[in-house]
Design a protein around this motif. Structure first.
Motif, mmCIF file in Angstrom:
data_model
loop_
_atom_site.group_PDB
_atom_site.id
_atom_site.type_symbol
_atom_site.label_atom_id
_atom_site.label_comp_id
_atom_site.label_asym_id
_atom_site.label_seq_id
_atom_site.Cartn_x
_atom_site.Cartn_y
_atom_site.Cartn_z
ATOM 1 N N ASP A 1 0.838 -1.208 0.000
ATOM 2 C CA ASP A 1 0.000 0.000 0.000
ATOM 3 C C ASP A 1 0.869 1.253 0.000
ATOM 4 O OD1 ASP A 1 -2.297 1.700 0.253
ATOM 5 O OD2 ASP A 1 -1.975 1.747 2.416
ATOM 6 N N PHE A 2 1.877 1.289 0.860
ATOM 7 C CA PHE A 2 2.769 2.451 0.941
ATOM 8 C C PHE A 2 3.444 2.716 -0.406
ATOM 9 C CE2 PHE A 2 6.963 4.297 1.580
ATOM 10 C CZ PHE A 2 6.637 5.454 2.282
ATOM 11 N N GLU A 3 3.988 1.661 -1.014
ATOM 12 C CA GLU A 3 4.692 1.818 -2.293
ATOM 13 C C GLU A 3 3.753 2.219 -3.427
ATOM 14 O OE1 GLU A 3 7.919 1.816 -3.035
ATOM 15 O OE2 GLU A 3 8.498 1.453 -0.954
ATOM 16 N N VAL A 4 2.597 1.600 -3.466
ATOM 17 C CA VAL A 4 1.636 1.883 -4.541
ATOM 18 C C VAL A 4 1.154 3.336 -4.471
ATOM 19 C CG1 VAL A 4 -0.727 1.344 -5.300
ATOM 20 C CG2 VAL A 4 0.907 -0.497 -4.905
ATOM 21 N N THR A 5 0.850 3.801 -3.268
ATOM 22 C CA THR A 5 0.393 5.196 -3.127
ATOM 23 C C THR A 5 1.554 6.173 -3.291
ATOM 24 O OG1 THR A 5 0.529 5.025 -0.703
ATOM 25 C CG2 THR A 5 -1.618 4.641 -1.710
ATOM 26 N N ARG A 6 2.750 5.791 -2.863
ATOM 27 C CA ARG A 6 3.926 6.663 -3.010
ATOM 28 C C ARG A 6 4.247 6.897 -4.479
ATOM 29 N NH1 ARG A 6 9.584 6.277 -3.444
ATOM 30 N NH2 ARG A 6 9.535 4.013 -3.531
ATOM 31 N N HIS A 7 4.124 5.857 -5.290
ATOM 32 C CA HIS A 7 4.373 5.992 -6.722
ATOM 33 C C HIS A 7 3.206 6.661 -7.456
ATOM 34 C CE1 HIS A 7 7.588 2.991 -6.042
ATOM 35 N NE2 HIS A 7 8.133 3.561 -7.090
ATOM 36 N N GLU B 1 -8.534 2.719 -3.723
ATOM 37 C CA GLU B 1 -8.451 1.803 -4.866
ATOM 38 C C GLU B 1 -7.685 0.538 -4.486
ATOM 39 O OE1 GLU B 1 -8.272 4.642 -8.795
ATOM 40 O OE2 GLU B 1 -6.554 4.667 -7.433
ATOM 41 N N PHE B 2 -6.587 0.718 -3.735
ATOM 42 C CA PHE B 2 -5.800 -0.434 -3.324
ATOM 43 C C PHE B 2 -6.598 -1.341 -2.393
ATOM 44 C CE2 PHE B 2 -2.619 -2.522 -0.578
ATOM 45 C CZ PHE B 2 -1.986 -3.269 -1.563
ATOM 46 N N THR B 3 -7.416 -0.747 -1.543
ATOM 47 C CA THR B 3 -8.260 -1.533 -0.644
ATOM 48 C C THR B 3 -9.207 -2.423 -1.443
ATOM 49 O OG1 THR B 3 -8.163 0.207 1.010
ATOM 50 C CG2 THR B 3 -9.932 -1.374 1.240
ATOM 51 N N GLU B 4 -9.767 -1.897 -2.517
ATOM 52 C CA GLU B 4 -10.647 -2.700 -3.372
ATOM 53 C C GLU B 4 -9.868 -3.840 -4.025
ATOM 54 O OE1 GLU B 4 -12.308 0.288 -5.918
ATOM 55 O OE2 GLU B 4 -13.546 1.121 -4.300
ATOM 56 N N ILE B 5 -8.620 -3.560 -4.397
ATOM 57 C CA ILE B 5 -7.775 -4.604 -4.986
ATOM 58 C C ILE B 5 -7.504 -5.704 -3.970
ATOM 59 C CG2 ILE B 5 -5.371 -5.021 -5.684
ATOM 60 C CD1 ILE B 5 -5.623 -2.533 -7.411
ATOM 61 N N ILE B 6 -7.275 -5.323 -2.718
ATOM 62 C CA ILE B 6 -7.023 -6.319 -1.671
ATOM 63 C C ILE B 6 -8.245 -7.205 -1.484
ATOM 64 C CG2 ILE B 6 -6.607 -6.611 0.821
ATOM 65 C CD1 ILE B 6 -4.141 -5.948 -0.881
ATOM 66 N N ILE C 1 4.871 -9.412 13.011
ATOM 67 C CA ILE C 1 3.986 -9.909 11.957
ATOM 68 C C ILE C 1 2.534 -9.692 12.370
ATOM 69 C CG2 ILE C 1 3.295 -11.936 10.620
ATOM 70 C CD1 ILE C 1 6.216 -10.719 10.143
ATOM 71 N N THR C 2 2.215 -10.018 13.596
ATOM 72 C CA THR C 2 0.862 -9.779 14.101
ATOM 73 C C THR C 2 0.524 -8.293 14.042
ATOM 74 O OG1 THR C 2 1.073 -11.691 15.559
ATOM 75 C CG2 THR C 2 -0.681 -10.117 16.073
ATOM 76 N N GLY C 3 1.472 -7.452 14.443
ATOM 77 C CA GLY C 3 1.262 -6.007 14.409
ATOM 78 C C GLY C 3 1.018 -5.492 13.001
ATOM 79 N N LEU C 4 1.762 -5.993 12.020
ATOM 80 C CA LEU C 4 1.559 -5.566 10.629
ATOM 81 C C LEU C 4 0.179 -5.954 10.115
ATOM 82 C CD1 LEU C 4 5.053 -6.368 9.088
ATOM 83 C CD2 LEU C 4 4.019 -4.106 9.325
ATOM 84 N N ILE C 5 -0.279 -7.140 10.482
ATOM 85 C CA ILE C 5 -1.605 -7.580 10.042
ATOM 86 C C ILE C 5 -2.694 -6.727 10.687
ATOM 87 C CG2 ILE C 5 -3.252 -9.506 10.118
ATOM 88 C CD1 ILE C 5 -0.739 -11.369 9.888
ATOM 89 N N ILE C 6 -2.560 -6.447 11.972
ATOM 90 C CA ILE C 6 -3.544 -5.589 12.661
ATOM 91 C C ILE C 6 -3.527 -4.179 12.071
ATOM 92 C CG2 ILE C 6 -4.089 -4.497 14.886
ATOM 93 C CD1 ILE C 6 -3.125 -7.159 16.200
ATOM 94 N N TYR C 7 -2.321 -3.648 11.798
ATOM 95 C CA TYR C 7 -2.200 -2.326 11.189
ATOM 96 C C TYR C 7 -2.934 -2.277 9.845
ATOM 97 C CZ TYR C 7 -0.131 1.535 8.601
ATOM 98 O OH TYR C 7 0.046 2.642 7.819
ATOM 99 N N ALA C 8 -2.744 -3.303 9.014
ATOM 100 C CA ALA C 8 -3.404 -3.348 7.713
ATOM 101 C C ALA C 8 -4.925 -3.358 7.884
ATOM 102 C CB ALA C 8 -2.951 -4.576 6.916
ATOM 103 N N ALA C 9 -5.412 -4.145 8.830
ATOM 104 C CA ALA C 9 -6.857 -4.213 9.057
ATOM 105 C C ALA C 9 -7.412 -2.861 9.497
ATOM 106 C CB ALA C 9 -7.166 -5.285 10.099
#
Length: 178
Positions: free
Chosen positions: A28-34, A41-46, A116-124
């Motif tokens: 998400d960070f890279e896609v929006t940064r570029h 839009e990325f959320t819909e892709i996910i 890893i757990t933190g990254l998943i919670i952050y994404a949610a």
């Protein structure tokens, strides 16, 4: 454009650990940064990538590549995302079976679990905020949180198959907001 896609997903593939869901915030960070797409839009892709067969990170890379540069973008993004995994698995498997019982290796893997757990919670949470699942309180929010809570209950306590939970949640969405 194709080179940017390849290098971006190659870098993500090399530095991301913990599986596809842990990679989502980085993608998400890279896609929006570029500027290839917005977080919405990325959320819909996910959502599409998560429902499609295969790894969610690779699926999302393919969809991002396709949206950005067509079929060539999809292929290049898939290669960028999967080549590091292939290389790392070959390297790690040749070393891992020699040293996997050592205290240092066990400790390192144990230490990676919380991030890893933190990254998943952050994404949610990030996706819940961008889709207005979390925000101002309303009946709509209450309905979304109810579906989420009941889905977790069905999965954890009653061990209902995830596909059944997905189908029932979709039907609940149709009933509540259709």
């Amino acid at each position: 454009m194709l080179w940017d896609l390849f290098c971006t997903f190659l870098r993500i593939g090399f530095v991301s650990f913990g599986g596809g869901y842990a990679m989502i915030p980085i993608i998400d960070f890279e896609v929006t940064r570029h500027g290839w797409m917005t977080t919405k839009e990325f959320t819909e892709i996910i959502a599409v990538a998560g429902m499609s067969p295969g790894p969610i990170a690779t699926n999302s890379a393919i969809i991002v590549g396709y949206k950005t540069a067509g079929m060539n973008g999809a292929v290049i993004s898939a290669l960028g995302m999967t080549l590091p995994t292939l290389f790392i698995i070959l390297l790690v498997s040749s070393v891992f079976f020699r040293y996997h019982q050592t205290k240092l290796v066990k400790s390192a893997f144990y230490g990676l679990r919380p991030i890893i757990t933190g990254l998943i919670i952050y994404a949610a949470i990030r996706f819940a905020l961008s889709n207005h699942v979390i925000g101002s309180f309303s009946w709509h929010t209450l309905g979304l949180l109810s579906i989420c809570g009941l889905s977790l209950l069905a999965l954890i306590k009653y061990r209902i198959h995830p596909i059944a939970v997905i189908l029932v949640s979709g039907l609940a969405g149709v009933v509540l907001w259709g």
